[in-house]
Design a protein around this motif. Structure first.
Motif, PDB file in Angstrom:
ATOM      1  N   THR A  82       0.834  -1.213   0.000  1.00 28.64           N
ATOM      2  CA  THR A  82       0.000   0.000   0.000  1.00 28.64           C
ATOM      3  C   THR A  82       0.868   1.263   0.000  1.00 28.64           C
ATOM      4  OG1 THR A  82      -0.128   0.078   2.413  1.00 28.64           O
ATOM      5  CG2 THR A  82      -1.841  -1.174   1.266  1.00 28.64           C
ATOM      6  N   ARG A  83       2.156   1.120   0.301  1.00 28.67           N
ATOM      7  CA  ARG A  83       3.032   2.290   0.334  1.00 28.67           C
ATOM      8  C   ARG A  83       3.973   2.341  -0.868  1.00 28.67           C
ATOM      9  NH1 ARG A  83       6.771   2.408   4.235  1.00 28.67           N
ATOM     10  NH2 ARG A  83       6.712   0.200   4.740  1.00 28.67           N
ATOM     11  N   VAL A  84       3.769   1.436  -1.834  1.00 31.60           N
ATOM     12  CA  VAL A  84       4.734   1.310  -2.923  1.00 31.60           C
ATOM     13  C   VAL A  84       4.334   2.144  -4.138  1.00 31.60           C
ATOM     14  CG1 VAL A  84       5.658  -0.323  -4.631  1.00 31.60           C
ATOM     15  CG2 VAL A  84       5.548  -0.969  -2.219  1.00 31.60           C
ATOM     16  N   VAL A  85       5.296   2.884  -4.667  1.00 36.82           N
ATOM     17  CA  VAL A  85       5.093   3.557  -5.950  1.00 36.82           C
ATOM     18  C   VAL A  85       6.193   3.113  -6.918  1.00 36.82           C
ATOM     19  CG1 VAL A  85       3.919   5.571  -4.984  1.00 36.82           C
ATOM     20  CG2 VAL A  85       6.405   5.611  -5.248  1.00 36.82           C
ATOM     21  N   HIS A  86       5.875   3.224  -8.195  1.00 41.88           N
ATOM     22  CA  HIS A  86       6.807   2.830  -9.253  1.00 41.88           C
ATOM     23  C   HIS A  86       7.795   3.978  -9.465  1.00 41.88           C
ATOM     24  CE1 HIS A  86       6.938   0.828 -13.537  1.00 41.88           C
ATOM     25  NE2 HIS A  86       8.059   0.682 -12.866  1.00 41.88           N
ATOM     26  N   GLY A  87       9.053   3.741  -9.156  1.00 42.99           N
ATOM     27  CA  GLY A  87      10.046   4.818  -9.238  1.00 42.99           C
ATOM     28  C   GLY A  87      10.626   4.989 -10.617  1.00 42.99           C
ATOM     29  N   ASP A  88      11.120   3.912 -11.186  1.00 42.95           N
ATOM     30  CA  ASP A  88      11.544   3.998 -12.576  1.00 42.95           C
ATOM     31  C   ASP A  88      11.466   2.635 -13.254  1.00 42.95           C
ATOM     32  OD1 ASP A  88      14.732   4.727 -11.243  1.00 42.95           O
ATOM     33  OD2 ASP A  88      14.192   2.784 -12.092  1.00 42.95           O
ATOM     34  N   GLN A  89      11.605   2.677 -14.563  1.00 42.23           N
ATOM     35  CA  GLN A  89      11.400   1.480 -15.374  1.00 42.23           C
ATOM     36  C   GLN A  89      12.320   1.549 -16.576  1.00 42.23           C
ATOM     37  OE1 GLN A  89       9.400  -1.238 -14.873  1.00 42.23           O
ATOM     38  NE2 GLN A  89      10.385  -2.083 -16.686  1.00 42.23           N
ATOM     39  N   ARG A  90      12.957   0.411 -16.860  1.00 44.59           N
ATOM     40  CA  ARG A  90      13.816   0.348 -18.043  1.00 44.59           C
ATOM     41  C   ARG A  90      13.655  -1.030 -18.682  1.00 44.59           C
ATOM     42  NH1 ARG A  90      20.377   0.068 -17.976  1.00 44.59           N
ATOM     43  NH2 ARG A  90      20.692   0.128 -20.222  1.00 44.59           N
ATOM     44  N   PHE A  91      13.718  -1.046 -20.010  1.00 43.04           N
ATOM     45  CA  PHE A  91      13.721  -2.303 -20.746  1.00 43.04           C
ATOM     46  C   PHE A  91      14.966  -2.346 -21.619  1.00 43.04           C
ATOM     47  CE2 PHE A  91       9.202  -1.137 -20.321  1.00 43.04           C
ATOM     48  CZ  PHE A  91       8.694  -2.255 -19.680  1.00 43.04           C
ATOM     49  N   VAL A  92      15.633  -3.494 -21.619  1.00 44.07           N
ATOM     50  CA  VAL A  92      16.765  -3.705 -22.530  1.00 44.07           C
ATOM     51  C   VAL A  92      16.386  -4.902 -23.403  1.00 44.07           C
ATOM     52  CG1 VAL A  92      19.221  -4.212 -22.708  1.00 44.07           C
ATOM     53  CG2 VAL A  92      18.377  -2.809 -20.811  1.00 44.07           C
ATOM     54  N   TYR A  93      16.293  -4.634 -24.710  1.00 43.82           N
ATOM     55  CA  TYR A  93      15.718  -5.620 -25.622  1.00 43.82           C
ATOM     56  C   TYR A  93      16.786  -6.350 -26.427  1.00 43.82           C
ATOM     57  CZ  TYR A  93      11.889  -2.266 -24.945  1.00 43.82           C
ATOM     58  OH  TYR A  93      10.973  -1.411 -24.395  1.00 43.82           O
ATOM     59  N   ASP A 133      15.678 -18.548 -25.594  1.00 48.24           N
ATOM     60  CA  ASP A 133      16.332 -17.327 -26.072  1.00 48.24           C
ATOM     61  C   ASP A 133      15.860 -16.096 -25.288  1.00 48.24           C
ATOM     62  OD1 ASP A 133      17.696 -18.764 -27.957  1.00 48.24           O
ATOM     63  OD2 ASP A 133      16.312 -18.290 -29.601  1.00 48.24           O
ATOM     64  N   HIS A 134      16.824 -15.227 -24.988  1.00 44.70           N
ATOM     65  CA  HIS A 134      16.499 -13.996 -24.273  1.00 44.70           C
ATOM     66  C   HIS A 134      15.745 -13.031 -25.184  1.00 44.70           C
ATOM     67  CE1 HIS A 134      17.405  -9.865 -22.815  1.00 44.70           C
ATOM     68  NE2 HIS A 134      17.097 -10.409 -21.667  1.00 44.70           N
ATOM     69  N   VAL A 135      14.699 -12.394 -24.649  1.00 43.93           N
ATOM     70  CA  VAL A 135      13.924 -11.426 -25.421  1.00 43.93           C
ATOM     71  C   VAL A 135      14.132 -10.020 -24.876  1.00 43.93           C
ATOM     72  CG1 VAL A 135      11.601 -10.754 -26.163  1.00 43.93           C
ATOM     73  CG2 VAL A 135      12.218 -13.179 -26.053  1.00 43.93           C
ATOM     74  N   VAL A 136      13.929  -9.841 -23.591  1.00 42.28           N
ATOM     75  CA  VAL A 136      14.013  -8.502 -22.994  1.00 42.28           C
ATOM     76  C   VAL A 136      14.261  -8.649 -21.499  1.00 42.28           C
ATOM     77  CG1 VAL A 136      11.471  -8.423 -22.782  1.00 42.28           C
ATOM     78  CG2 VAL A 136      12.768  -6.277 -22.715  1.00 42.28           C
ATOM     79  N   THR A 137      14.953  -7.661 -20.944  1.00 38.55           N
ATOM     80  CA  THR A 137      15.121  -7.594 -19.497  1.00 38.55           C
ATOM     81  C   THR A 137      14.449  -6.323 -18.998  1.00 38.55           C
ATOM     82  OG1 THR A 137      17.211  -8.790 -19.563  1.00 38.55           O
ATOM     83  CG2 THR A 137      16.773  -7.501 -17.585  1.00 38.55           C
ATOM     84  N   SER A 138      13.658  -6.458 -17.947  1.00 39.78           N
ATOM     85  CA  SER A 138      13.007  -5.314 -17.310  1.00 39.78           C
ATOM     86  C   SER A 138      13.724  -4.997 -16.001  1.00 39.78           C
ATOM     87  CB  SER A 138      11.546  -5.673 -17.019  1.00 39.78           C
ATOM     88  OG  SER A 138      11.024  -4.866 -15.975  1.00 39.78           O
ATOM     89  N   PHE A 139      13.982  -3.697 -15.791  1.00 36.08           N
ATOM     90  CA  PHE A 139      14.492  -3.237 -14.500  1.00 36.08           C
ATOM     91  C   PHE A 139      13.439  -2.297 -13.921  1.00 36.08           C
ATOM     92  CE2 PHE A 139      18.155  -4.139 -17.161  1.00 36.08           C
ATOM     93  CZ  PHE A 139      18.981  -4.869 -16.314  1.00 36.08           C
TER      94      PHE A 139
ATOM     95  N   VAL B  82      16.262  -0.534 -28.778  1.00 36.86           N
ATOM     96  CA  VAL B  82      17.028  -1.591 -28.102  1.00 36.86           C
ATOM     97  C   VAL B  82      17.141  -1.380 -26.590  1.00 36.86           C
ATOM     98  CG1 VAL B  82      18.316  -2.257 -30.160  1.00 36.86           C
ATOM     99  CG2 VAL B  82      19.257  -0.499 -28.653  1.00 36.86           C
ATOM    100  N   ASP B  83      16.788  -0.187 -26.131  1.00 30.42           N
ATOM    101  CA  ASP B  83      16.889   0.127 -24.699  1.00 30.42           C
ATOM    102  C   ASP B  83      15.980   1.334 -24.456  1.00 30.42           C
ATOM    103  OD1 ASP B  83      17.753   1.064 -22.123  1.00 30.42           O
ATOM    104  OD2 ASP B  83      19.764   0.273 -22.465  1.00 30.42           O
ATOM    105  N   TYR B  84      15.149   1.266 -23.423  1.00 32.91           N
ATOM    106  CA  TYR B  84      14.249   2.384 -23.154  1.00 32.91           C
ATOM    107  C   TYR B  84      14.003   2.450 -21.657  1.00 32.91           C
ATOM    108  CZ  TYR B  84       9.954   5.254 -23.286  1.00 32.91           C
ATOM    109  OH  TYR B  84       8.996   6.224 -23.091  1.00 32.91           O
ATOM    110  N   VAL B 138      17.673   4.037 -26.576  1.00 29.88           N
ATOM    111  CA  VAL B 138      18.750   3.740 -27.520  1.00 29.88           C
ATOM    112  C   VAL B 138      18.121   3.019 -28.703  1.00 29.88           C
ATOM    113  CG1 VAL B 138      20.906   2.479 -27.913  1.00 29.88           C
ATOM    114  CG2 VAL B 138      20.497   3.626 -25.712  1.00 29.88           C
ATOM    115  N   VAL B 139      18.420   3.504 -29.907  1.00 30.35           N
ATOM    116  CA  VAL B 139      17.768   2.935 -31.091  1.00 30.35           C
ATOM    117  C   VAL B 139      18.817   2.547 -32.133  1.00 30.35           C
ATOM    118  CG1 VAL B 139      15.664   4.238 -30.678  1.00 30.35           C
ATOM    119  CG2 VAL B 139      17.397   5.204 -32.189  1.00 30.35           C
TER     120      VAL B 139
END
Lengths: 150, 142
Positions: A82-93, A133-139, B82-84, B138-139
């Protein structure tokens, strides 16, 4: 109580496969108002070099967010959602998510920090296709705000 | 991955076509359904106020998705991203006033990288306040 830093590095079992459907991609693209044919028309996607329609860049969050529930709801970690907010988000594809993918997420707690009474948690989600196979990593960084009076 | 944007023709500081995205309550409800994020702060004003927010706020991921369109529309091939990443610095407040909120997104090339890639730096503003920080993509260019 600040979160226990000994949880850094903890991994959770891979999630059951999520099958990415064409209509789900279309629904998501519609919801963000994105008319790109790459999300709707397999021929248009193929003309761009993809084997089938692809999903918008933030689509993987549907899957990684659900996977991160393992951390958020881990009773041993004791995060107060209940106290959590989304601080940041990154995807590496490695490549875009596409229709027909069967995706599994392996979640790891990358970091736990305490800053001004707030707990800051970095959750990594490695998304793999069923073949491995790796597709994407979320941070994803979650910020648990200090409770009143703490 | 195929974009027609040629790496050799792009300079640091080149601006991408800016876009503005109106966000109303209906858009948030639709995004909630499509994404599966039904947190009531994104559709229930009473609940939002109870947890200390000024009003209903947009999903951060919705704003992130809208900002991405400035990059993917420019590229032509969304698969060339490729990165966002973004930081959610301020919420986008969406009042139920028949208008809602407007998110204005500008972007420019911040750096040329190896492998014919560039880094695009994005700025997203709503109501004169920046709502995303460190927003970068990054594109892969041609």
């Amino acid at each position: 109580m600040p979160l226990d830093p000994s949880f850094i590095g903890r991994s959770y079992p891979p999630t059951p496969a999520y099958e990415v459907g064409r209509e789900k991609i279309r629904e998501f693209a519609d919801a963000v108002g994105d008319a790109s044919p790459a999300y709707r028309d397999a021929d248009a996607a193929k003309a761009l070099g993809h084997p089938d329609v692809i999903a918008p860049p933030t689509f993987p969050f549907l899957i990684t967010y659900r996977a991160a529930a393992q951390v958020v709801e881990d009773p041993e970690l004791g995060l107060d959602f209940t106290r959590v907010v989304h601080g940041d988000q990154r995807f590496v594809y490695t490549r875009p998510v596409r229709a027909g993918d069967r995706l599994s997420v392996t979640v790891t707690i990358d970091a736990i920090k305490s800053l001004a009474g707030n707990d800051i948690l970095t959750v990594r989600g490695e998304v793999h296709e069923s073949g491995g196979d790796h597709v994407v990593t979320s941070f994803m960084t979650l910020v648990a705000r200090a409770a009143a009076g703490e | 991955m195929a974009t027609s944007i040629d790496y050799d023709e792009i300079e640091v500081g080149s601006e991408l076509p800016a876009q503005s995205f109106p966000i109303d309550r209906a858009a948030l409800v639709r995004y909630a359904g499509a994404s599966g994020d039904f947190n009531p702060i994104h559709w229930n004003e009473r609940f939002a106020r109870e947890v200390g927010l000024p009003d209903v706020i947009a999903h951060g991921m919705f704003t992130m998705a809208e900002a991405a369109r400035v990059v993917t529309d420019w590229l032509g091939d969304p698969g060339a991203v490729v990165d966002y990443g973004v930081r959610f610095t301020r919420p986008v407040v969406v009042p139920d006033d028949g208008t809602g909120a407007l998110v204005e997104v500008t972007a420019k090339v911040g750096a040329k990288l190896d492998g014919r890639r560039v880094r695009v730096d994005l700025t997203a503003v709503s109501g004169d306040q920046k709502v995303l920080g460190m927003a970068r993509a990054v594109v892969q260019l041609a």
